[in-house]
Design an enzyme around this catalytic site. Structure first.
Site, PDB file in Angstrom:
ATOM      1  N   VAL A 146      -8.183  -6.654  22.751  1.00 30.06           N
ATOM      2  CA  VAL A 146      -7.944  -6.378  24.171  1.00 30.06           C
ATOM      3  C   VAL A 146      -7.181  -5.066  24.203  1.00 30.06           C
ATOM      4  CG1 VAL A 146      -6.774  -7.153  26.253  1.00 30.06           C
ATOM      5  CG2 VAL A 146      -7.880  -8.828  24.740  1.00 30.06           C
ATOM      6  N   GLU A 147      -7.868  -3.988  24.568  1.00 26.74           N
ATOM      7  CA  GLU A 147      -7.225  -2.670  24.565  1.00 26.74           C
ATOM      8  C   GLU A 147      -7.970  -1.745  25.509  1.00 26.74           C
ATOM      9  OE1 GLU A 147      -7.534  -1.030  20.590  1.00 26.74           O
ATOM     10  OE2 GLU A 147      -9.718  -1.071  20.611  1.00 26.74           O
ATOM     11  N   ASP A 160      10.098  -7.262  -3.198  1.00 25.75           N
ATOM     12  CA  ASP A 160       8.849  -7.725  -2.584  1.00 25.75           C
ATOM     13  C   ASP A 160       8.682  -9.206  -2.889  1.00 25.75           C
ATOM     14  OD1 ASP A 160       5.916  -7.899  -1.766  1.00 25.75           O
ATOM     15  OD2 ASP A 160       6.281  -5.753  -1.545  1.00 25.75           O
ATOM     16  N   ARG A 173     -11.849   1.411   6.092  1.00 26.09           N
ATOM     17  CA  ARG A 173     -13.033   0.539   6.249  1.00 26.09           C
ATOM     18  C   ARG A 173     -14.304   1.374   6.382  1.00 26.09           C
ATOM     19  NH1 ARG A 173     -10.519  -2.263  10.272  1.00 26.09           N
ATOM     20  NH2 ARG A 173     -12.089  -1.580  11.755  1.00 26.09           N
ATOM     21  N   TYR A 191       0.840  -1.217   0.000  1.00 31.03           N
ATOM     22  CA  TYR A 191       0.000   0.000   0.000  1.00 31.03           C
ATOM     23  C   TYR A 191       0.871   1.261   0.000  1.00 31.03           C
ATOM     24  CZ  TYR A 191      -3.403   3.310   2.136  1.00 31.03           C
ATOM     25  OH  TYR A 191      -4.208   4.383   2.443  1.00 31.03           O
ATOM     26  N   VAL A 231      -2.694   5.260   8.457  1.00 31.13           N
ATOM     27  CA  VAL A 231      -2.780   5.965   7.179  1.00 31.13           C
ATOM     28  C   VAL A 231      -4.116   5.648   6.511  1.00 31.13           C
ATOM     29  CG1 VAL A 231      -1.694   6.271   4.918  1.00 31.13           C
ATOM     30  CG2 VAL A 231      -0.282   5.762   6.923  1.00 31.13           C
ATOM     31  N   GLN A 235       4.681   5.751  12.824  1.00 29.40           N
ATOM     32  CA  GLN A 235       3.609   6.276  11.965  1.00 29.40           C
ATOM     33  C   GLN A 235       2.234   5.973  12.539  1.00 29.40           C
ATOM     34  OE1 GLN A 235       3.225   6.584   7.339  1.00 29.40           O
ATOM     35  NE2 GLN A 235       2.860   4.476   7.903  1.00 29.40           N
ATOM     36  N   SER A 247      -0.232  -5.611  20.551  1.00 31.60           N
ATOM     37  CA  SER A 247      -0.495  -6.834  19.763  1.00 31.60           C
ATOM     38  C   SER A 247       0.854  -7.475  19.472  1.00 31.60           C
ATOM     39  CB  SER A 247      -1.197  -6.495  18.440  1.00 31.60           C
ATOM     40  OG  SER A 247      -0.252  -5.960  17.518  1.00 31.60           O
ATOM     41  N   THR A 295       5.664   2.137  14.128  1.00 32.06           N
ATOM     42  CA  THR A 295       4.263   2.542  14.268  1.00 32.06           C
ATOM     43  C   THR A 295       4.035   3.216  15.618  1.00 32.06           C
ATOM     44  OG1 THR A 295       2.112   1.572  14.853  1.00 32.06           O
ATOM     45  CG2 THR A 295       3.920   0.040  14.648  1.00 32.06           C
ATOM     46  N   TYR A 321       1.984  -8.169  16.610  1.00 34.76           N
ATOM     47  CA  TYR A 321       2.572  -7.380  15.507  1.00 34.76           C
ATOM     48  C   TYR A 321       3.308  -6.154  16.057  1.00 34.76           C
ATOM     49  CZ  TYR A 321       2.402  -3.258  12.515  1.00 34.76           C
ATOM     50  OH  TYR A 321       2.706  -2.076  11.901  1.00 34.76           O
ATOM     51  N   HIS A 322       2.613  -5.412  16.945  1.00 35.41           N
ATOM     52  CA  HIS A 322       3.246  -4.189  17.428  1.00 35.41           C
ATOM     53  C   HIS A 322       4.528  -4.496  18.205  1.00 35.41           C
ATOM     54  CE1 HIS A 322      -0.805  -2.408  16.578  1.00 35.41           C
ATOM     55  NE2 HIS A 322      -0.042  -1.441  16.146  1.00 35.41           N
ATOM     56  N   THR A 334     -18.683   0.641  11.640  1.00 34.78           N
ATOM     57  CA  THR A 334     -18.615  -0.285  12.777  1.00 34.78           C
ATOM     58  C   THR A 334     -17.410  -0.001  13.680  1.00 34.78           C
ATOM     59  OG1 THR A 334     -17.471  -1.835  11.306  1.00 34.78           O
ATOM     60  CG2 THR A 334     -19.838  -2.182  11.623  1.00 34.78           C
ATOM     61  N   LYS A 384       7.486  -4.624  16.017  1.00 44.47           N
ATOM     62  CA  LYS A 384       8.018  -3.304  15.648  1.00 44.47           C
ATOM     63  C   LYS A 384       8.891  -2.750  16.783  1.00 44.47           C
ATOM     64  CE  LYS A 384       6.329  -1.820  12.080  1.00 44.47           C
ATOM     65  NZ  LYS A 384       6.670  -2.115  10.658  1.00 44.47           N
TER      66      LYS A 384
HETATM   67  N1  LIG Z   1      -0.572   1.493   6.435  1.00 47.72           N
HETATM   68  C1  LIG Z   1      -0.557   2.019   7.676  1.00 47.72           C
HETATM   69  O1  LIG Z   1      -1.547   2.622   8.136  1.00 47.72           O
HETATM   70  C2  LIG Z   1       0.679   1.897   8.532  1.00 47.72           C
HETATM   71  C3  LIG Z   1       0.696   2.556   9.773  1.00 47.72           C
HETATM   72  C4  LIG Z   1       1.831   2.450  10.577  1.00 47.72           C
HETATM   73  C5  LIG Z   1       2.913   1.719  10.140  1.00 47.72           C
HETATM   74  N2  LIG Z   1       2.876   1.075   8.938  1.00 47.72           N
HETATM   75  C6  LIG Z   1       4.051   0.300   8.524  1.00 47.72           C
HETATM   76  O2  LIG Z   1       4.421   0.681   7.216  1.00 47.72           O
HETATM   77  C7  LIG Z   1       4.923  -0.446   6.508  1.00 47.72           C
HETATM   78  C8  LIG Z   1       4.183  -0.611   5.194  1.00 47.72           C
HETATM   79  O3  LIG Z   1       2.791  -0.719   5.468  1.00 47.72           O
HETATM   80  P1  LIG Z   1       1.751  -1.022   4.315  1.00 47.72           P
HETATM   81  O4  LIG Z   1       0.429  -0.577   4.818  1.00 47.72           O
HETATM   82  O5  LIG Z   1       2.259  -0.494   3.018  1.00 47.72           O
HETATM   83  O6  LIG Z   1       1.783  -2.619   4.312  1.00 47.72           O
HETATM   84  P2  LIG Z   1       1.764  -3.623   3.063  1.00 47.72           P
HETATM   85  O7  LIG Z   1       1.479  -4.973   3.606  1.00 47.72           O
HETATM   86  O8  LIG Z   1       0.829  -3.111   2.016  1.00 47.72           O
HETATM   87  O9  LIG Z   1       3.247  -3.554   2.512  1.00 47.72           O
HETATM   88  C9  LIG Z   1       4.285  -4.388   2.953  1.00 47.72           C
HETATM   89  C10 LIG Z   1       4.896  -5.041   1.734  1.00 47.72           C
HETATM   90  O10 LIG Z   1       6.033  -5.782   2.171  1.00 47.72           O
HETATM   91  C11 LIG Z   1       6.026  -7.045   1.557  1.00 47.72           C
HETATM   92  N3  LIG Z   1       6.724  -7.989   2.421  1.00 47.72           N
HETATM   93  C12 LIG Z   1       6.420  -8.295   3.708  1.00 47.72           C
HETATM   94  N4  LIG Z   1       7.277  -9.216   4.178  1.00 47.72           N
HETATM   95  C13 LIG Z   1       8.142  -9.484   3.169  1.00 47.72           C
HETATM   96  C14 LIG Z   1       9.237 -10.370   3.038  1.00 47.72           C
HETATM   97  N5  LIG Z   1       9.633 -11.167   4.017  1.00 47.72           N
HETATM   98  N6  LIG Z   1       9.900 -10.386   1.861  1.00 47.72           N
HETATM   99  C15 LIG Z   1       9.535  -9.584   0.829  1.00 47.72           C
HETATM  100  N7  LIG Z   1       8.480  -8.748   0.891  1.00 47.72           N
HETATM  101  C16 LIG Z   1       7.798  -8.698   2.061  1.00 47.72           C
HETATM  102  C17 LIG Z   1       4.551  -7.389   1.365  1.00 47.72           C
HETATM  103  O11 LIG Z   1       4.353  -8.323   0.328  1.00 47.72           O
HETATM  104  C18 LIG Z   1       3.946  -6.021   1.049  1.00 47.72           C
HETATM  105  O12 LIG Z   1       3.906  -5.775  -0.329  1.00 47.72           O
HETATM  106  C19 LIG Z   1       4.801  -1.633   7.443  1.00 47.72           C
HETATM  107  O13 LIG Z   1       6.024  -1.865   8.079  1.00 47.72           O
HETATM  108  C20 LIG Z   1       3.777  -1.181   8.446  1.00 47.72           C
HETATM  109  O14 LIG Z   1       3.985  -1.817   9.682  1.00 47.72           O
HETATM  110  C21 LIG Z   1       1.784   1.154   8.125  1.00 47.72           C
END
Ligand SMILES: NC(=O)c1ccc[n+]([C@@H]2O[C@H](COP(=O)([O-])OP(=O)(O)OC[C@H]3O[C@@H](n4cnc5c(N)ncnc54)[C@H](O)[C@@H]3O)[C@@H](O)[C@H]2O)c1
Length: 402
Positions: free
Chosen positions: A325-326, A31, A239, A11, A211, A208, A179, A144, A181-182, A251, A185
């Site tokens: 859970v938050e 990627d 969403r 994204y 977004v 960040q 979480s 994040t 995930y968090h 929602t 990070k």
């Molecule tokens: N979108 C948001 O609102 C947001 C907010 C805060 C932080 N972030 C951080 O920004 C970053 C990008 O977010 P996003 O929304 O674009 O996510 P996304 O999932 O759309 O993009 C991540 C990309 O990395 C690739 N990828 C993941 N693991 C990989 C691996 N092992 N090898 C090769 N490619 C791999 C995925 O295929 C994907 O295309 C992330 O680290 C996310 O944690 C995003």
């Protein structure tokens, strides 16, 4: 400037490639198409259709008059990362290539462990590969705001000064992620900070906010970035906007009092560009909190309703039981001065941007209607959702963009 984007198919990654190329940067990236596979695993897909990578590259060449060098492979494969960086020798590496969903990491033990392996090992590989192949490059790493959690204190940018038993030190602000995930990070932040201290790496760790935005290209659909609406990969406002355009109730989870920092996609691009244009010094680990405004989830739902109503949409709000859970009622006052000091000014106000997203999504109503069942969250953070034998998808991910 030569910029290598890890996670370029995602994204933010694809949006950033377009944005920086438009400013004359030489773009390459890697990627493994995992995001495409994860969203499919959630029973969904991008409601703004996205082109397979060969078509994206073709469209990129036509638009910018030069190639984007794309490396298909896994960031968890050290040699792959090192060889790509050695080939390109970038001035900056933007590391976005991680599994970015809190709910996805909370599904079960397999998804938790996968998220940790993917994110922590991938980041360690990027750090070591930079040390070997491009030690003078600037690492721009996406963290994040969720790393900080919701402490009952104001949140500084990365560090704060503490007096304790008559002594004073400036230390990393305690992280209280919410979480699995968090937490990955948080682990990354510690590892990046340590690599700066160890090897003199220059790094910016961007905390960040959430977004939102469509980021459609006005004339070339093959350049569009993805837009997801499912419980794991659709972010809150995205969403809500998708719900509004098909007449589905918005929602919010629980009381909706949860407060977070949000920013439009265009502002995320502007901030990342500012960070790239003003790199930190050798050995410096710089933390920037990146968001435009703090809102509660209910305030956002009300904004989407107000903007939707002005556009003739009948928007209702129907809170759901919170699957997470938050803390729902909490103090939230994070600093975000660093990017302003670098020159960040919001590119747009939230209402204008929400209006744009609603307009853009109107053309994709059919795709949203087809997928509306994915709005209902069934990933419960305090209960197992699936039998332990269910594996996260990864192995067939590479087929998804062909
Ligand atoms: N979108 C948001 O609102 C947001 C907010 C805060 C932080 N972030 C951080 O920004 C970053 C990008 O977010 P996003 O929304 O674009 O996510 P996304 O999932 O759309 O993009 C991540 C990309 O990395 C690739 N990828 C993941 N693991 C990989 C691996 N092992 N090898 C090769 N490619 C791999 C995925 O295929 C994907 O295309 C992330 O680290 C996310 O944690 C995003």
């Amino acid at each position: 400037m030569k910029v290598f984007i890890a996670g370029i198919d995602g994204y933010l990654g694809w949006s950033l490639a377009r944005h920086l190329a438009g400013r004359g940067a030489d773009i390459s990236g890697a990627d493994r198409f995992l995001r495409r596979a994860w969203v499919e695993e959630m029973g969904s897909g991008s409601v703004v259709p996205i082109a397979p990578m060969p078509e994206r590259l073709d469209a990129f060449r036509s638009r910018f008059g030069r190639d984007l060098r794309f490396f298909e492979g896994d960031l968890c494969d050290y040699r792959f990362v090192r060889d790509a960086l050695a080939d390109v020798r970038p001035d900056a590496v933007v590391h976005l290539g991680e599994m970015p969903s809190a709910p996805y990491s909370m599904i079960d033990v397999d998804h938790c462990v996968f998220t940790h392996q993917n994110n922590v090992i991938g980041t360690l590989n990027v750090l070591y590969a930079m040390r070997e192949a491009c030690p003078d490059a600037h690492l721009l790493k996406l963290g994040t705001m969720g790393e900080y959690g919701t402490p009952n204190l104001d949140i500084p940018e990365g560090f704060f000064t503490v007096d304790y038993r008559g002594r004073t030190d400036t230390l990393p602000f305690p992280r209280q992620a919410g979480s699995w995930y968090h937490w990955t990070k948080v682990h990354d932040s510690n590892n990046v900070m340590f690599a700066c201290r160890l090897w003199g790496l220059a790094a910016t760790d961007i905390m960040q906010g959430v977004v939102f935005g469509t980021g459609l290209d006005p004339t070339e659909a093959r350049l569009n970035t993805r837009f997801d609406i499912d419980q794991a990969f659709g972010t809150t406002i995205n969403r809500f906007c998708a719900q509004a355009v098909i007449g589905h109730a918005l929602t919010p989870y629980g009381s909706g009092h949860q407060r977070r920092g949000f920013l439009p996609l265009a502002d995320s691009m502007a901030c990342l560009t500012l960070a790239l244009d003003h790199p930190p010094g050798e050995g410096e680990y710089r933390v920037l909190n990146q968001f435009q405004e703090v809102y509660s989830v209910t305030e956002l739902a009300e904004k989407v309703r107000a903007v939707g109503n002005r556009k003739g949409l009948d928007v209702t709000i129907q809170p759901l039981e919170n699957p997470r859970v938050e803390r729902e009622d909490h103090h939230y006052n994070p600093d975000h001065q660093g990017l302003r000091d670098l020159g960040y000014e919001p590119t747009t106000d939230v209402e204008t941007e929400l209006g744009r997203v609603l307009d853009d999504l109107t053309d994709h109503r059919g795709e949203i209607l087809k997928r509306q069942s994915v709005f209902v969250p069934d990933i419960r953070w305090n209960a197992a959702r699936r039998p332990v034998s269910a594996q996260p998808v990864a192995d067939d991910a590479m087929d998804k963009s062909r």
